[in-house]
Design a protein around this motif. Structure first.
Motif: not given
Length: 200
Positions: A103-112
């Motif tokens: 879930h937290e990795y997904a937030h990084a990808m959403q942002t990047v």
């Protein structure tokens, strides 16, 4: 849609029974976190990989201010996994911790990659969905029925009904549906496309 709703209802009802059972942690936190993190990086071709800090104490000072729960910090491109969340995950099982990391990795990808929805609940539910996709696509790791129930029961537990609150992450049912949708997307070949936000 009916099949997804039925699956979600089944997971919640079975998961409610499993919550009362002692969690059987198959792997220690370090193994789960490192394995999941390495697997997700592989999915993204090792591009834009955020830094990872885990075992973070409550109130730890980061570039984004004090950390009170696992989160992705945009200011230093870092994923923080808290000790509190690790303990909470293991009340469900080691697969629940894998879900938090995804879930937290997904937030990084959403942002990047610039596809993060501006509305918080939708952003969080999309991250749940992406976590499901990631977990389903990690090479050489298979999540069995018990693992999926561990993930679903944690997703249900961390849902909320705080409509109107800026930190509302989605209801328990919505969070389970989102992560199950992602797992199904990984299984049926649609991958991250399963998590697209459709405009109304």
């Amino acid at each position: 849609m009916k099949a997804l709703k039925a699956l979600t209802t089944t997971l919640i009802s079975i998961g409610a029974m499993l919550v009362s059972l002692p969690a059987k942690a198959e792997l220690p936190p370090q193994t789960v976190i490192n394995g999941v993190y390495a697997g997700i990086q592989h999915i993204h071709g090792y591009q834009a990989t955020p830094r990872l800090v885990w075992g973070v104490a409550r109130g730890y000072r980061s570039s984004c201010g004090p950390i009170y729960g696992s989160q992705y910090c945009t200011r230093n491109h870092t994923v923080y996994i808290t000790s509190t969340d690790i303990r909470m995950a293991y009340q469900h099982g080691d697969a629940a911790l894998a879900y938090i990391v995804g879930h937290e990795y997904a937030h990084a990808m959403q942002t990047v990659y610039g596809f993060q929805p501006s509305v918080t609940p939708i952003s969080e539910l999309q991250a749940d969905c992406l976590a499901g996709v990631y977990l389903g696509l990690i090479p050489n790791i298979t999540f069995d029925k018990r693992d999926i129930l561990e993930i679903a029961t944690l997703a249900h537990r961390i849902g909320d009904y705080e409509w109107g609150n800026e930190h509302h992450h989605g209801t328990p049912e919505q969070r389970v549906q989102a992560v199950v949708q992602g797992l199904r997307g990984a299984a049926n070949g649609s991958g991250v496309r399963a998590c697209r936000v459709r405009r109304m």
